[in-house]
Write an enzyme that holds these catalytic residues in place. Structure first.
Site, PDB file in Angstrom:
ATOM      1  N   HIS A 187       0.850  -1.199   0.000  1.00  0.00           N
ATOM      2  CA  HIS A 187       0.000   0.000   0.000  1.00  0.00           C
ATOM      3  C   HIS A 187       0.882   1.244   0.000  1.00  0.00           C
ATOM      4  O   HIS A 187       1.942   1.254   0.616  1.00  0.00           O
ATOM      5  CB  HIS A 187      -0.892  -0.026   1.247  1.00  0.00           C
ATOM      6  CG  HIS A 187      -1.861   1.105   1.309  1.00  0.00           C
ATOM      7  ND1 HIS A 187      -1.503   2.366   1.730  1.00  0.00           N
ATOM      8  CD2 HIS A 187      -3.167   1.165   0.973  1.00  0.00           C
ATOM      9  CE1 HIS A 187      -2.572   3.148   1.652  1.00  0.00           C
ATOM     10  NE2 HIS A 187      -3.588   2.456   1.200  1.00  0.00           N
ATOM     11  N   ASP A 313     -11.275   1.573  -0.285  1.00  0.00           N
ATOM     12  CA  ASP A 313     -10.364   2.491   0.402  1.00  0.00           C
ATOM     13  C   ASP A 313     -11.070   3.242   1.527  1.00  0.00           C
ATOM     14  O   ASP A 313     -10.867   4.444   1.724  1.00  0.00           O
ATOM     15  CB  ASP A 313      -9.698   3.475  -0.563  1.00  0.00           C
ATOM     16  CG  ASP A 313      -8.361   3.978  -0.036  1.00  0.00           C
ATOM     17  OD1 ASP A 313      -7.901   3.462   0.996  1.00  0.00           O
ATOM     18  OD2 ASP A 313      -7.805   4.891  -0.649  1.00  0.00           O
TER      19      ASP A 313
HETATM   20  C1  1DF Z   1      -5.331   8.809   1.778  1.00  0.00           C
HETATM   21  C2  1DF Z   1      -5.670   7.959   0.729  1.00  0.00           C
HETATM   22  C3  1DF Z   1      -4.712   8.287   2.908  1.00  0.00           C
HETATM   23  C4  1DF Z   1      -5.382   6.623   0.815  1.00  0.00           C
HETATM   24  C5  1DF Z   1      -4.467   6.917   2.986  1.00  0.00           C
HETATM   25  O1  1DF Z   1      -3.827   6.369   4.035  1.00  0.00           O
HETATM   26  C6  1DF Z   1      -4.867   6.067   1.960  1.00  0.00           C
HETATM   27  C7  1DF Z   1      -5.613  10.227   1.711  1.00  0.00           C
HETATM   28  C8  1DF Z   1      -3.160   7.211   4.929  1.00  0.00           C
HETATM   29  O2  1DF Z   1      -6.495  10.620   0.940  1.00  0.00           O
HETATM   30  O3  1DF Z   1      -4.959  10.992   2.426  1.00  0.00           O
HETATM   31  O4  1DF Z   1      -4.765   4.758   2.140  1.00  0.00           O
HETATM   32  N1  1DF Z   1      -5.573   5.827  -0.338  1.00  0.00           N
HETATM   33  O5  1DF Z   1      -5.251   4.622  -0.379  1.00  0.00           O
HETATM   34  O6  1DF Z   1      -5.964   6.387  -1.415  1.00  0.00           O
HETATM   35 MN    MN Z   2      -5.618   3.122   0.871  1.00  0.00          MN
END
Ligand code: 1DF
Ligand code: MN
Length: 350
Positions: A187, A313
């Site tokens: 991730h 997500d």
């Molecule tokens: C965000 C997006 C943050 C995802 C995430 O983990 C995350 C974000 C801190 O929008 O700040 O897993 N993502 O997977 O798109």
């Molecule tokens: Mn994510």
């Protein structure tokens, strides 16, 4: 018809595969690091500084839900028509901590998640959090997660203090995952210190683009270093439609072959197959964050319909209409059963 009401008529379960949580203890540790300025990683300060300091509707929504492994999460799943979440420790997880704290926090996160999975076995599955800072104990935790806690894979949130998994010192992690027949979900997080500069300057370091730049490169480093030659049964799961790598397959193959032939880099030695072959055979991708038909259909076409899994997500992108967007893809019921249910069951051995 709501997504939930549609559930009764559905021929398949909806399994969401990139769903995040965080123990309150980890959040307060992060908060202390921000408040006391004890972590100067620019990506951590940018992202976690934003989520802990800003009191906007979005940050409150996200932080409340990250820490919930019960009624709030289940209600959101019901409202969006999600039957099961595969839950994993959110980025940057333990990987921003010093080694001792990281090892302790990984175990604590795993114990909390395992308890929630035991309480809701028909709704929650878990991935094992690790501290890559200590590869030996990470391998032992992967084994504990698989054998004792009943988890279905491993979560790694991007680089660890700027170091990437192609470094052989991390390979005990791959060895354990392969031996236990359990996948690694790679991730994203904010890019490493050496990469983040111009992205951060423009506000592009986060999920908008910086995540994909860092993690797409990370996957390529793993491939070109020969990790899958050494661990041929290793399964890697990559979100955000493979962090755009499917779009690059042709150019990657051409330029990798040309570069190896020219012996241009000591680090780019011959490997057994083309980059695209590892991306088709060792890598599965999820649709987290990209509820967009042209991109999903393209990925299914170039990687194969068995390689693309649904993800929401949660709680970062809790958009129930995106479930409907996936339902409206030009796919048969059987093909949607693969996307929403069966591919996840196969990769994660659910
Ligand atoms: C965000 C997006 C943050 C995802 C995430 O983990 C995350 C974000 C801190 O929008 O700040 O897993 N993502 O997977 O798109
Ligand atoms: Mn994510």
């Amino acid at each position: 018809m709501t997504n939930q009401a549609a559930g009764a008529a559905r021929a398949y379960l909806r399994i969401a595969t990139e769903e995040a949580f965080a123990p309150p203890e980890l959040i307060s540790m992060w908060r202390d690091m921000i408040d006391h300025g004890t972590c100067d990683d620019p990506g951590f300060v940018s992202m976690v500084g934003f989520y802990t300091a800003a009191r906007t509707e979005r940050t409150r929504f996200v932080f409340e839900r990250l820490q919930d492994l019960g009624d709030l999460r289940l209600a959101d799943m019901d409202a969006a028509g999600i039957d099961r979440q595969i839950i994993s420790l959110t980025a940057p997880g333990t990987q921003i901590l010093d080694t001792a704290d990281a090892v302790t926090m990984a175990r604590l996160a795993n114990d909390q998640l395992a308890e929630a999975c035991r309480a809701h076995p028909d709704r929650f599955s878990g991935l094992t959090a690790i501290a890559p800072q200590d590869p030996g104990s990470a391998a032992a935790e992967i084994e504990r997660g698989r054998r004792e806690l009943g988890f279905h894979g491993v979560i790694i949130n991007a680089h660890t203090h700027g170091e990437y998994l192609d470094d052989p010192k991390f390979w005990p992690i791959f060895e354990a995952a392969e031996a236990l027949d359990t996948p690694i979900y790679l991730h994203p997080s904010t890019p490493s210190r050496n990469m983040i500069g111009p992205l951060l300057e423009a506000g592009l370091d986060g999920a908008i683009y910086g995540f994909a730049v860092d993690t797409g490169m990370h996957v390529l480093r793993i491939i070109t270093a020969g990790v899958f030659d050494r661990f041929p049964s290793l399964r890697l799961v990559v979100g955000h439609l493979g962090e755009a790598l499917p779009f690059w397959l042709y150019r990657l193959d051409y330029m990798h072959a040309a570069t190896v032939r020219a012996r241009r880099y000591a680090t780019m030695k011959p490997i057994q197959r083309k980059p695209s072959e590892y991306l088709r055979e060792n890598v599965w991708i999820t649709s987290s964050g990209v509820a967009w038909a042209p991109a999903i259909m393209f990925c299914r076409e170039v990687l194969g319909p068995d390689r693309v899994l649904y993800a929401m997500d949660y709680p970062y992108q809790y958009v129930p209409d995106e479930v409907t967007a996936h339902e409206n893809l030009p796919l048969t019921v059987e093909e949607k059963a693969d996307l929403f249910q069966r591919n996840a069951q196969r990769v994660f051995c659910l």
